[in-house]
Design a protein around this motif. Sequence first.
Motif, PDB file in Angstrom:
ATOM      1  N   LEU A 720     -59.323 -24.200  -2.559  1.00  0.00           N
ATOM      2  CA  LEU A 720     -60.206 -25.254  -1.900  1.00  0.00           C
ATOM      3  C   LEU A 720     -59.211 -26.290  -1.675  1.00  0.00           C
ATOM      4  O   LEU A 720     -58.925 -27.029  -2.748  1.00  0.00           O
ATOM      5  CB  LEU A 720     -61.226 -25.368  -2.971  1.00  0.00           C
ATOM      6  CG  LEU A 720     -62.471 -26.134  -2.410  1.00  0.00           C
ATOM      7  CD1 LEU A 720     -63.188 -25.516  -1.016  1.00  0.00           C
ATOM      8  CD2 LEU A 720     -63.385 -26.548  -3.371  1.00  0.00           C
ATOM      9  N   ASP A 721     -59.088 -26.659  -0.419  1.00  0.00           N
ATOM     10  CA  ASP A 721     -58.227 -27.577   0.278  1.00  0.00           C
ATOM     11  C   ASP A 721     -58.841 -29.101   0.304  1.00  0.00           C
ATOM     12  O   ASP A 721     -59.942 -29.229   0.156  1.00  0.00           O
ATOM     13  CB  ASP A 721     -57.844 -27.194   1.741  1.00  0.00           C
ATOM     14  CG  ASP A 721     -56.563 -27.870   2.002  1.00  0.00           C
ATOM     15  OD1 ASP A 721     -55.833 -28.682   1.156  1.00  0.00           O
ATOM     16  OD2 ASP A 721     -55.890 -27.330   3.122  1.00  0.00           O
ATOM     17  N   ASP A 722     -58.141 -30.010   0.039  1.00  0.00           N
ATOM     18  CA  ASP A 722     -58.557 -31.458   0.162  1.00  0.00           C
ATOM     19  C   ASP A 722     -59.596 -31.723  -0.704  1.00  0.00           C
ATOM     20  O   ASP A 722     -60.574 -32.283  -0.144  1.00  0.00           O
ATOM     21  CB  ASP A 722     -59.091 -31.732   1.810  1.00  0.00           C
ATOM     22  CG  ASP A 722     -57.878 -31.359   2.843  1.00  0.00           C
ATOM     23  OD1 ASP A 722     -56.765 -31.371   2.386  1.00  0.00           O
ATOM     24  OD2 ASP A 722     -58.330 -30.908   3.758  1.00  0.00           O
ATOM     25  N   PHE A 723     -59.495 -31.044  -2.081  1.00  0.00           N
ATOM     26  CA  PHE A 723     -60.579 -31.365  -2.832  1.00  0.00           C
ATOM     27  C   PHE A 723     -60.705 -33.013  -3.200  1.00  0.00           C
ATOM     28  O   PHE A 723     -59.844 -33.572  -3.251  1.00  0.00           O
ATOM     29  CB  PHE A 723     -60.640 -30.503  -4.202  1.00  0.00           C
ATOM     30  CG  PHE A 723     -61.661 -30.664  -4.953  1.00  0.00           C
ATOM     31  CD1 PHE A 723     -62.717 -29.800  -4.775  1.00  0.00           C
ATOM     32  CD2 PHE A 723     -61.812 -31.236  -6.075  1.00  0.00           C
ATOM     33  CE1 PHE A 723     -63.852 -29.950  -5.325  1.00  0.00           C
ATOM     34  CE2 PHE A 723     -62.804 -31.392  -6.784  1.00  0.00           C
ATOM     35  CZ  PHE A 723     -63.947 -30.502  -6.411  1.00  0.00           C
ATOM     36  N   ILE A 743     -55.743 -31.030  -4.693  1.00  0.00           N
ATOM     37  CA  ILE A 743     -56.107 -32.223  -4.788  1.00  0.00           C
ATOM     38  C   ILE A 743     -55.511 -33.014  -3.586  1.00  0.00           C
ATOM     39  O   ILE A 743     -54.330 -32.756  -3.234  1.00  0.00           O
ATOM     40  CB  ILE A 743     -55.535 -33.098  -6.069  1.00  0.00           C
ATOM     41  CG1 ILE A 743     -55.712 -32.537  -7.340  1.00  0.00           C
ATOM     42  CG2 ILE A 743     -56.150 -34.641  -6.227  1.00  0.00           C
ATOM     43  CD1 ILE A 743     -55.135 -32.824  -8.614  1.00  0.00           C
ATOM     44  N   ASP A 744     -56.473 -33.584  -2.811  1.00  0.00           N
ATOM     45  CA  ASP A 744     -55.969 -34.172  -1.783  1.00  0.00           C
ATOM     46  C   ASP A 744     -54.846 -35.318  -1.772  1.00  0.00           C
ATOM     47  O   ASP A 744     -55.004 -35.937  -2.784  1.00  0.00           O
ATOM     48  CB  ASP A 744     -57.194 -34.893  -0.796  1.00  0.00           C
ATOM     49  CG  ASP A 744     -57.082 -35.084   0.677  1.00  0.00           C
ATOM     50  OD1 ASP A 744     -56.774 -34.156   1.300  1.00  0.00           O
ATOM     51  OD2 ASP A 744     -57.038 -36.233   0.879  1.00  0.00           O
ATOM     52  N   GLN A 745     -54.227 -35.342  -0.762  1.00  0.00           N
ATOM     53  CA  GLN A 745     -53.083 -36.247  -0.713  1.00  0.00           C
ATOM     54  C   GLN A 745     -53.331 -37.654  -0.881  1.00  0.00           C
ATOM     55  O   GLN A 745     -52.597 -38.544  -1.393  1.00  0.00           O
ATOM     56  CB  GLN A 745     -52.068 -36.160   0.492  1.00  0.00           C
ATOM     57  CG  GLN A 745     -52.857 -36.212   1.617  1.00  0.00           C
ATOM     58  CD  GLN A 745     -51.729 -35.927   2.784  1.00  0.00           C
ATOM     59  OE1 GLN A 745     -51.084 -36.766   2.867  1.00  0.00           O
ATOM     60  NE2 GLN A 745     -51.713 -34.960   3.434  1.00  0.00           N
ATOM     61  N   ALA A 777     -51.434 -30.284  -6.439  1.00  0.00           N
ATOM     62  CA  ALA A 777     -51.669 -31.783  -5.969  1.00  0.00           C
ATOM     63  C   ALA A 777     -50.637 -32.012  -4.717  1.00  0.00           C
ATOM     64  O   ALA A 777     -49.714 -31.305  -4.631  1.00  0.00           O
ATOM     65  CB  ALA A 777     -50.998 -32.648  -7.013  1.00  0.00           C
ATOM     66  N   GLU A 778     -51.536 -32.346  -3.520  1.00  0.00           N
ATOM     67  CA  GLU A 778     -50.774 -32.626  -2.322  1.00  0.00           C
ATOM     68  C   GLU A 778     -50.273 -33.847  -2.236  1.00  0.00           C
ATOM     69  O   GLU A 778     -50.635 -34.981  -2.843  1.00  0.00           O
ATOM     70  CB  GLU A 778     -51.738 -32.299  -1.189  1.00  0.00           C
ATOM     71  CG  GLU A 778     -52.230 -31.067  -1.267  1.00  0.00           C
ATOM     72  CD  GLU A 778     -53.316 -30.873   0.241  1.00  0.00           C
ATOM     73  OE1 GLU A 778     -53.236 -29.928   1.021  1.00  0.00           O
ATOM     74  OE2 GLU A 778     -54.174 -31.856   0.258  1.00  0.00           O
ATOM     75  N   GLY A 779     -49.125 -34.212  -1.354  1.00  0.00           N
ATOM     76  CA  GLY A 779     -48.830 -35.495  -0.898  1.00  0.00           C
ATOM     77  C   GLY A 779     -47.820 -36.114  -2.049  1.00  0.00           C
ATOM     78  O   GLY A 779     -47.957 -37.247  -2.164  1.00  0.00           O
TER      79      GLY A 779
HETATM   80 MG    MG Z   1     -54.894 -30.291   2.128  1.00  0.00          MG
END
Ligand code: MG
Length: 823
Positions: A720-723, A743-745, A777-779
């Motif tokens: 699940l993207d950009d949570f 986890i969204d950036q 974790a993104e970003g």
């Molecule tokens: Mg994303």
Amino acid sequence: MLLSNRIDDTTRILLVDDEPANLMMLEEALGELGTIYCASNGNEALSMAMELSPDIVLLDIDMPDMSGLEVCQRLKNDARTVNISIIFVTSYQGDEIEVTSLANGGVDFITKPINFNTCRLRVKNQLLIQQHAKSLKQAKEELHRLVTQVPVQITYWDANWVNQFCNDYSGTWFGITAADMSAQSISEAFPVPLGEEIIRFTEQSDGLAVQFDSSYCKNGQAPKYVQISVSKSIQEDEVVGYLLTMVDITSIKLAKAELFNEKERLRITLNSIGDAVIATDIEGTITFINPIAERMTGWHARDAIGIPVEEVMNLMDASTHQKSLNPIRLALEEARIVGMAMNCQLVSQAGDAYRVEDSAAPIRDSGGNITGAIIVFHDVSEAIAMSVKMSHLANHDQLTDLPNRILLHDRLEYACKLASYTSKKVATLLIDIDHFKFINDTLGHSFGDRLIKQVAGRISQTIGPNCTLARVGGDEFLLLVPNVIQLEDIQAIACNVTNVISRPFTLGGNEYNVSVSVGVSVFPDDAKDQETIMRHADVAMYRAKKEGRNRYCFFSDELEHQLMQRHHLEKQLRETIATRSIEVFYQPKIRLADGALVGVEALARMPAEGGGYVSPLEFIPLAEETNLIVPLGQQILEKACCHAVRWKELYREVPLSVNVASAQFSESDFVQTVVEALEGSSLPAHLLELEVTETALMDDTEKAQSILSILSDKGIKVALDDFGTGYSSLSYLKKFKMDVLKIDQSFVRDMLTDNSDYDIVKTVVSLAESMALDLVAEGIETEGHVQALVALGCPVGQGYLFSKPLPLDEFEKYLQKKLEESL
Ligand code: MG
Ligand code: C2E
Ligand code: MG
């Protein structure tokens, strides 16, 4: 002239006497009565009589060679001379000689000495008698011819109905000739029923003459119709005979019957057709009115006949209610077919109004002379009402009864034209209900419909009478404001619209807060044609949505620029798909604890025209809007799978994550596409992970659930993207079979400076733990991020700190390097 007292000029008189003196005397006495011929003896007399055929012979009885009596006898015995009148001349006196003379065929007797005058008178009388007899004979012949020729049977019967005369010599009437009929009784001569009928009618009548029609059948043939006249011959108060004439009236009778049938057929037709029919004479006075016309006018035929047509047909203009000229009048005056005036209305006696339509035509006799007119009309009230309804339906939206696109198009065109002449402006406000799809999907379509109606109602109440509010889409309205002088007025209207909608709506006993986004485009400032005006309003509305909804936004040059860019981008996108030239970059996913490569995210890149790449942040949303994401996403998936297989073969297995847009997810053959990509590339399913967003799951939760479980069954993972950016509802999370949370950036970026972001990251980490989900974790851009995330317990991350998304060749170098490091 049949009878005359003048002696014919051609009269020939033969004088026979042996005494020349007598001959001379007689010639002198009779010279003026005709041409005189003389014979002096019997033989001469006979040959002259034969030759001359005289009309009269004066014959001396006493002659030496042959007596006058013998001459007479001979003349009478010869057919050629038998009719010649003979007057004897003698000197004998007495009854005896007179009798002898007359008995021998003489017609008169003159004694000698001859008295001139007596002699002349006697001869003259004889000639006249002869002439009259001739005339009578001729008259009789003519009468006979007449009686024979007339097409009438003439018979004469005695008092006992026994035939005395019949003019049907050839027996054409009853197959019995006049000769055969003679002395037959009427019932023998005529067909019995006819004979009996004649006797009955005649004897029942007191008058001298009786006339009646009858019929008879001859040898099984078609009946013959006859007109019979009988006149009684009376002598001394007694009927002594009957003169009977019979005229064949079969053809008249048949023609009358045919005419009657024709009239009857016409009457029944006119009475039974669905149209109203009124006929008049040449004065316009009603002669016929059928039941439909009776019903529509309220006049009964017995009252209407004889009345001027205008009194019965009260025609008027449906709009002005002014009396209309009855088409019958025009048809009579102008001798032509006349259509009824448009918009015509008939008002009945009871005051009921019917919209009527049709025409009047003159009626002509066989000579082409107008004898009257006929009007045929019908009630078109229902048809007109229906066409009004149809036209309303065609131009209005069924749910809200607001004008639809068709009517809006007309009004907009008119408003723009008018504005061009008056140098004013026309504003179009495109109004879209925010999150309507969500409302509709979660609360149901009937709820959605009710909301749309209420929204339409509220906006309608805020606008002026010159404005048009049209429904142009499911949750879209267009407000057309004509005659705008200053833009501030439009601003006020747009503001009013958003305000009036922001008041809560009560539906099914509950209150709901709804908002709208409004895009404004102005003619002629923003666009000069309808299509562009509408498109610009649409662009402005999207801008209002983008800016956070519940607001209005005017179209601007900058928007126009964006619009152009968008067009350009869409074109590029189509080309990229057509040439399969989409590229895939790869960003490594790193285990934070030791920096090991644990996976890779495929990120699409579209080659830009002048070199470089277009960001997916630009082209992915556009691809989603245009649904081009479906073929595009498939190409990305196929390419990425092939690359992952290549790595597996050349370097090592790297779990591959591919982003999936909600539009792809909701395609019916989505799972099939994924399976084909795996099969096509031979990538094992466990190496594939699909990154979906919450919106993809929310569109149709049941379907999403089933897709996720199919994917899971096949060993494909789902992240699940950009949570944290969406609904992030725990209850949703539990519903779906998920493997990874990303986890969204935006939270990671500020987690070190923003406490709330830090808390969110912390919450997501513990959520993932409690639900036994992997976490990425993104970003991650700094070591600080890594430390903080490790401290919170986040195992995996991706970000510029480790690597930017890399083109294939660079990623493969990275892979190579990583492999070497690990050795
Ligand atoms: Mg994303
Ligand atoms: P995403 O799936 O959340 O992808 C991560 C995005 O964050 C990528 O942007 C990546 O380049 C960027 N990123 C990674 N590390 C950092 C960092 O340290 N700092 C910052 N500021 N950004 C970082 P990208 O490649 O521009 O992709 C943007 C979004 O476009 C993606 O977000 C994804 O939603 C979408 N996207 C990209 N490729 C595809 C694709 O193939 N299919 C679909 N449906 N969507 C894609
Ligand atoms: Mg992603």
